[in-house]
Design a protein around this motif. Sequence first.
Motif, short mmCIF file in Angstrom:
data_model
loop_
_atom_site.label_atom_id
_atom_site.label_comp_id
_atom_site.label_asym_id
_atom_site.label_seq_id
_atom_site.Cartn_x
_atom_site.Cartn_y
_atom_site.Cartn_z
N ALA A 9 19.25 24.78 -16.69
CA ALA A 9 18.86 23.16 -16.71
C ALA A 9 18.72 22.54 -15.33
O ALA A 9 18.44 21.64 -14.99
N SER A 12 16.03 22.06 -11.55
CA SER A 12 15.18 21.10 -11.44
C SER A 12 15.65 20.87 -9.78
O SER A 12 16.60 20.73 -9.21
N PRO A 13 14.33 20.39 -9.08
CA PRO A 13 14.26 20.09 -7.78
C PRO A 13 15.45 19.18 -7.44
O PRO A 13 16.33 19.03 -6.66
N PHE B 22 6.43 16.83 -7.63
CA PHE B 22 8.01 16.70 -7.82
C PHE B 22 8.41 16.33 -9.21
O PHE B 22 9.30 17.04 -9.92
N LEU B 25 7.69 19.50 -11.49
CA LEU B 25 8.67 20.66 -11.26
C LEU B 25 9.95 20.10 -11.79
O LEU B 25 11.13 20.74 -11.80
N SER B 26 10.19 18.95 -12.27
CA SER B 26 11.33 18.22 -12.62
C SER B 26 11.58 18.15 -14.08
O SER B 26 11.28 17.20 -14.59
N PRO B 27 11.91 19.31 -14.70
CA PRO B 27 12.08 19.19 -16.43
C PRO B 27 13.08 18.34 -16.63
O PRO B 27 13.28 17.77 -17.55
N ALA B 28 14.21 17.91 -15.57
CA ALA B 28 15.36 17.31 -15.85
C ALA B 28 14.93 16.09 -16.08
O ALA B 28 15.56 14.98 -16.91
N MET B 29 13.73 15.36 -15.65
CA MET B 29 13.42 13.96 -16.00
C MET B 29 12.73 13.82 -17.31
O MET B 29 12.75 12.53 -17.50
N LYS B 35 21.24 20.57 -26.73
CA LYS B 35 22.07 21.65 -26.35
C LYS B 35 22.69 22.30 -27.85
O LYS B 35 23.13 21.56 -28.62
#
Lengths: 229, 283
Positions: A9, A12-13, B22, B25-29, B35
């Motif tokens: 997780a 990410s960049p 950007f 590439l940002s799965p966090a966003m 979980k």
Amino acid sequence: MLFLNTAAATMSPVALFLQADWVVRGVMIGLLLASLWTWAIILSFGFRVGAVKKGIASFETEYREADDIDEFHRRAAGRDQPIARVFSAGVTEWRRSTTGKSIDRGGTRDRLATAMGAAVAQEIDRLADRLNFLATVGAVAPFVGLFGTVWGIMRSFTSIAAEQNSSLAVVAPGIAEALFATAIGLFAAIPAVIAYNRYSHGINRVEQRLNRFADGFHATLSRRLEMEA
Amino acid sequence: MALTRSEAIGLAVAAIGHIGLFVFLSPAMAPAPEKLVSTPIAVSFADDVALESSAPVISSEEEAAKKSPVEAPVEPDSAPPEPVSEPEPAARPQPAPPKPAPAPAEKPKPAPPSKPAPATKPAPPAKTAAAAPPSNPRSQPRRDVRPTGNLEGLDLGRTNNRNNGTASTPPAAMTGQAAADIGSAIQRQVQPCADRQVNPGPGADQIRVVVNLRINRDGSLAGAPRIVGHTGVDDTNQRYVTRVDDAVRAIFAGCSPLRGLPADLYDVPNGWKSFTLRYRLKS
């Protein structure tokens, strides 16, 4: 097994950037700006070289079809195109050289060649202005990224030593964040190198076409010089 | 170095492209996936810890026959495991004809419906329920036994046939349950030492070490823990066996003396004077 999920997780960049320390962050920011400017140059160069080539082609056609150079000069000299500026440089020099009472034909030819050659060189200089930045980015960005990587890996080794634990969970984030710097460096450098080679080639071709046009125009003026004599 | 118009356009397009990449590439966003949280559950297998069953053995056929004038419809050889179910055939009139039990007796006819003689009736539960010693908490519910007024059967139910019907179970016996309790008590006490141990490598937590502890009455170790055997060793964690052994020795040596073990189970057979348990490094 859970820590693997969290590690995935954090790939990410944003997370990689936030985990890095300030040296690696500086490297990343610098490389990102370099990449931004590189792409700006690539795009604008694409527009500009295309426009220049198109202008040269249409101008040469009009020039061949024109009967009177003076009339064509009035019509075309004001265009914002390299070839038009080369043409008007030749015409200006011709007029200056032929207004006097006695005409030095040899000197006039030399001055015509010099004036148009200078105009071509100036246009090429103006066109190729940003290319050196592409060359610099292409050469230096991988090294800068490598510097960030080396720094980040040194740091993760330090954290191994501090925690006395060589498990993947301790090592992996630091190495991933360090390698991210190299990734950005390559991301900036690869397009820069490709674009530099391609646009150098394009600029060379534009310069050759301008020179050929200047030579042809010089030959025309030189013939008229003999006729008027 | 002023920006020309084409350069400004190029810069804007490049900035948009970078931001797009950007974001891509940002799965966090994106909304974070849920979980899985798995809370570990401590499970102990009594059979694994108590290597020998301490449950009383049912009396043999002849003794039962001696005591009960009526042949009962029982499964003579069924071992202790399910004492709960066994009183049923005796108490219910129409017990279990379909069972292929090798009952040597004639089929249940005699006992069933009338229950004429109260003296004969309680005998069958006595024999079959002999497997339900009071020390085993799980064997309690005797649902269908009807009061007969005769306590003989109940008495017999308590017996351990090893001594021909007299109660022989010591006041405290090392049952499987007790052994499991002691085992988990020991594991709990050594957990702080186990937490200090570094996991030798991936798969090392699959190795179960069979370790024998000789314990003094005060809980201290009479000798170094002995590694008796291993299970769960495969190709991947083979090389960690030695380090796991060392870790286990260190764990038990480091967190002794052991406190709070039941004193009455110290010196009984299979007591914790010499206690063998399987231990596994937690990951």
